[in-house]
Design a protein around this motif. Structure first.
Motif, PDB file in Angstrom:
ATOM      1  N   SER A   1       2.932  -0.056   5.293  1.00 43.46           N
ATOM      2  CA  SER A   1       2.752   0.701   4.058  1.00 43.46           C
ATOM      3  C   SER A   1       3.929   1.638   3.819  1.00 43.46           C
ATOM      4  O   SER A   1       4.706   1.942   4.727  1.00 43.46           O
TER       5      SER A   1
ATOM      6  N   PRO B   1       0.839  -1.203   0.000  1.00 42.94           N
ATOM      7  CA  PRO B   1       0.000   0.000   0.000  1.00 42.94           C
ATOM      8  C   PRO B   1       0.876   1.255   0.000  1.00 42.94           C
ATOM      9  O   PRO B   1       1.822   1.357   0.782  1.00 42.94           O
TER      10      PRO B   1
ATOM     11  N   ARG C   1      -7.151   0.724  -6.210  1.00 47.67           N
ATOM     12  CA  ARG C   1      -6.343   0.368  -7.367  1.00 47.67           C
ATOM     13  C   ARG C   1      -6.899   0.986  -8.648  1.00 47.67           C
ATOM     14  O   ARG C   1      -6.524   0.592  -9.749  1.00 47.67           O
TER      15      ARG C   1
ATOM     16  N   ASP D   1       0.417  -1.513  -7.105  1.00 46.78           N
ATOM     17  CA  ASP D   1       0.195  -1.157  -5.701  1.00 46.78           C
ATOM     18  C   ASP D   1      -1.106  -0.378  -5.549  1.00 46.78           C
ATOM     19  O   ASP D   1      -1.553   0.297  -6.487  1.00 46.78           O
ATOM     20  N   SER D   2      -1.684  -0.442  -4.364  1.00 49.07           N
ATOM     21  CA  SER D   2      -2.847   0.392  -4.075  1.00 49.07           C
ATOM     22  C   SER D   2      -2.372   1.773  -3.637  1.00 49.07           C
ATOM     23  O   SER D   2      -1.247   1.947  -3.154  1.00 49.07           O
TER      24      SER D   2
ATOM     25  N   GLN E   1      -7.486   3.159   0.383  1.00 49.76           N
ATOM     26  CA  GLN E   1      -6.630   2.443  -0.573  1.00 49.76           C
ATOM     27  C   GLN E   1      -7.457   1.947  -1.760  1.00 49.76           C
ATOM     28  O   GLN E   1      -8.509   1.335  -1.582  1.00 49.76           O
TER      29      GLN E   1
ATOM     30  N   THR F   1       0.632   5.349   0.462  1.00 44.23           N
ATOM     31  CA  THR F   1      -0.278   6.374   0.986  1.00 44.23           C
ATOM     32  C   THR F   1       0.432   7.708   1.068  1.00 44.23           C
ATOM     33  O   THR F   1       1.596   7.771   1.508  1.00 44.23           O
TER      34      THR F   1
ATOM     35  N   SER G   1      -3.637   1.494   6.173  1.00 42.05           N
ATOM     36  CA  SER G   1      -3.778   0.045   6.119  1.00 42.05           C
ATOM     37  C   SER G   1      -3.108  -0.604   7.324  1.00 42.05           C
ATOM     38  O   SER G   1      -2.115  -0.094   7.856  1.00 42.05           O
TER      39      SER G   1
END
Length: 278
Positions: free
Chosen positions: A168, A71, A131, A110-111, A129, A73, A164
């Motif tokens: 991350s 993840p 995609r 990746d998200s 998160q 961010t 998450s």
């Protein structure tokens, strides 16, 4: 769109295929050891030499870790000081960063998530998160229209609730004109993640270019204004205060083994990539 190349420091613990090293899986390409044929029932990876060395006479197979996703961010300080506009408007730089990073995360499998906050987390600038390919473009558009007005960035303390549970890669974007205790508390709250502090500065915010004269200065966080006589002695004091603040901030980051990414002026995707691979 210039793609950002990034990486994480250690093996990730993801559940989705991606581009990052992991310690999971048994059918990837990176050898990570041997296992019993009963635990990893894939006869194609049978290792005869390892089986012959097994003191219990069991069949051993080679286990290879799979590449996994992580993840990504972006956490952004949206307090009033982020409204500064010098050579570039700070939120325009953030918008360019969001657009490039979200697209790069999508390219890597990746998200991507986004949390914007001042005194609290902004619900309209909160992206769980995802995609989806176009999520970053929508966020960038909203950031260009946003006018920061919060008198503090205490909402950064609430960020961990929106991240998450999996470790991350977190880009913490701010000008870091914050009280040192708040910086420490925010970094401690994000200790479970891999944090990249992004110092968003503009050359003009640390002193006007004029040599001397009357200036009306405004504290962006409190809104207080003051008329000052800009002169060489005041410039020297201003620069000394800036240097002391920068040194204190870098000491806080080094104490946590964090390497800051400094963006002075506009967004530079190549500078972000160099931060990870230099």
């Amino acid at each position: 769109m210039i793609e950002i190349q990034y990486r994480v420091g250690g093996p990730v613990q993801g559940h989705f295929p991606g581009h990052h090293r992991s310690s999971r899986g048994d059918s990837g390409f990176e050898f990570r050891g041997h296992a019993s044929l009963l635990d990893a029932p894939d006869p194609r990876r049978l290792d005869l030499h390892a089986s012959l060395r097994d003191p219990f006479g069991g069949w051993r197979v080679r286990v290879h870790a799979q590449r996994m996703s992580v993840p990504v961010t972006m956490v952004v300080d949206l307090s009033a000081s982020m409204a500064f506009e010098g050579t570039h408007r700070k939120l325009d730089v953030v918008a360019d960063f969001v657009d490039s990073l979200s697209w790069s995360a999508w390219r890597n499998g990746d998200s991507f998530g986004f949390v914007g906050c001042d005194t609290a987390v902004h619900p309209m600038l909160l992206q769980p998160q995802t995609r989806q390919r176009g999520a970053g473009a929508l966020l960038a558009h909203a950031l260009r229209a946003h006018v920061p007005a919060g008198r503090s960035a205490t909402g950064l303390l609430q960020v961990v609730q929106h991240l998450s549970r999996q470790r991350s890669l977190v880009f913490l974007v701010s000008d870091f004109h914050l009280p040192p205790p708040l910086v420490e508390a925010v970094l401690d709250g994000l200790a479970a993640h891999e944090v990249v502090p992004v110092l968003l500065w503009d050359p003009l915010e640390f002193g006007p270019r004029t040599r001397h004269g009357l200036l009306n200065v405004t504290d962006p966080e409190t809104g207080r204004q003051r008329l000052v006589w800009w002169r060489p002695a005041l410039r020297a004091r201003w620069q000394a205060a800036r240097s002391a603040q920068r040194t204190r901030l870098l000491q806080q980051l080094r104490a946590r083994r964090l390497s800051p990414l400094v963006l002075e002026g506009g967004f530079d995707a190549d500078a972000v990539t160099r931060h990870f691979f230099a």
